[in-house]
Scaffold this motif. Sequence first.
Motif, PDB file in Angstrom:
ATOM      1  N   THR A  61       3.484  -5.138 -35.815  1.00 18.93           N
ATOM      2  CA  THR A  61       4.797  -5.778 -35.699  1.00 18.93           C
ATOM      3  C   THR A  61       4.745  -7.119 -34.986  1.00 18.93           C
ATOM      4  OG1 THR A  61       5.232  -4.562 -33.646  1.00 18.93           O
ATOM      5  CG2 THR A  61       5.969  -3.545 -35.719  1.00 18.93           C
ATOM      6  N   ASP A  62       3.682  -7.389 -34.216  1.00 18.89           N
ATOM      7  CA  ASP A  62       3.645  -8.609 -33.415  1.00 18.89           C
ATOM      8  C   ASP A  62       2.430  -9.482 -33.725  1.00 18.89           C
ATOM      9  OD1 ASP A  62       1.790  -6.886 -32.469  1.00 18.89           O
ATOM     10  OD2 ASP A  62       2.419  -6.972 -30.355  1.00 18.89           O
ATOM     11  N   GLY A 107       6.264  -8.726 -40.200  1.00 14.65           N
ATOM     12  CA  GLY A 107       7.674  -8.775 -40.594  1.00 14.65           C
ATOM     13  C   GLY A 107       7.963  -9.030 -42.060  1.00 14.65           C
ATOM     14  N   ARG A 118       8.501  -3.704 -44.559  1.00 16.39           N
ATOM     15  CA  ARG A 118       8.693  -2.555 -43.675  1.00 16.39           C
ATOM     16  C   ARG A 118       8.078  -1.326 -44.337  1.00 16.39           C
ATOM     17  NH1 ARG A 118      15.069  -2.864 -43.507  1.00 16.39           N
ATOM     18  NH2 ARG A 118      14.527  -3.120 -45.719  1.00 16.39           N
TER      19      ARG A 118
END
Length: 433
Positions: A87-88, A148, A151
């Motif tokens: 996610t990062d 991002g 999903r």
Amino acid sequence: MSTTTLPPSLEQVASCLGGYDPKALPVAQAQEFIARFVPRVQAVEKLALRAALGRVLAADVVSPIDVPAHDNSAMDGYALRGTELATDAPTRLKVAGSGFAGQQFEGEVPPGACVRIMTGAVMPAGLDTVVPQEFTTLEGDTVVIPPGVVRPGDNRRLRGEDLARGQAALRQGKVLGPADLGLIASLGQAEVPVWRRLRVAFFSTGDELRSIGEPLDAGCVYDSNRYTLHGMLQRLGVELLDLGVVRDDAAALEAALRTAADSADVIITSGGVSVGEADYTRQVIERLGEVAFWRIAMRPGRPMAFGRIWSAGPGSRSAVFFGLPGNPVAVMVTFYAFVRDALLRMGGAEPRPLPMLRARAAGAIRKKPGRTEYQRVVVEREGSEWVARVTGSQGSGILRSMSEANGLLVLPHEQGNVAAGDPVDVLPFEGLV
């Protein structure tokens, strides 16, 4: 031939309608009367898919399989485990192989790996997400996925999400369109059950009428109504029997009606039902069947006859009868107000309300409450709204006004005068006329 199950009598139907008055029948009440009276065809045919366009389903089409049959990819890209998406930071996954439509990836995909996949290909076991290829960068045998962009679960079509095994894909009464044929083919079915086509006989009445090609004597006119009716009926996919022009003669009228009743499910005539017509018209029709003569609270199209004509053949068969006015515009208006839905219903389809367009009246329109009025209009886009303009004189014999129009302005029973700028309902001709 007509159906074997007899409909209720005219008196029985009339008894179910509160305030029934055949001398001043509102449009909505006449429509309800007809819907209660007309029978449906009973015979079923099995047709090859390519021959079934426009026909009416006689039974539900039930899916024998799951559609799709497997979880599959909705994109060209890379199939992966959604739990492995960072996610990062970018996600980096090894490409373990490829999966194509019809050639699925075999084997297990180890952790930290993905599979190159094409649209429609079966999802490899354990993978639940697809990242489109345009969002990725390939570095040797490693795919780099920015954070991002997808999903978990994205771009995966689930088994049976379109249709589950045993689910009705199409319901009885559906008029089959191109997409429906494709849907049935996707289930592996080569044939489909449909109701047989409705058979409709039609003719015009009047000594003044001449067919195309005949000399036009003084006081005579060419018969346009049969051509208008032929076109409107063709749009409904029925079998047609054109009986031509029948002169104003009791024996000729009786012979035409008997021929029609022996051959068809429905008889449509134009002319001969107005006040002041020769007495024999009513006498002949009532002797051959059970017919109500109405004065409908509408304009155009006030006079109309409706009921059934008995067949002279074996059994208690009959044909539904519509006696339409003689004026050309009134023929078209009454057909779309009453006949169209009745024919669809008799042919096994469930009629849907015709779509109305909300527009603004370009000018003032005089209208008496207590009758439904249909006016020919041209509807055009002006800025953010539609504007309806009446096409000149609205006489029921002016067929040119119908040809120039692209819709019918429908002013309901209770409506009074319309002011310029008032909202009005328009029935568009596109796909109808």
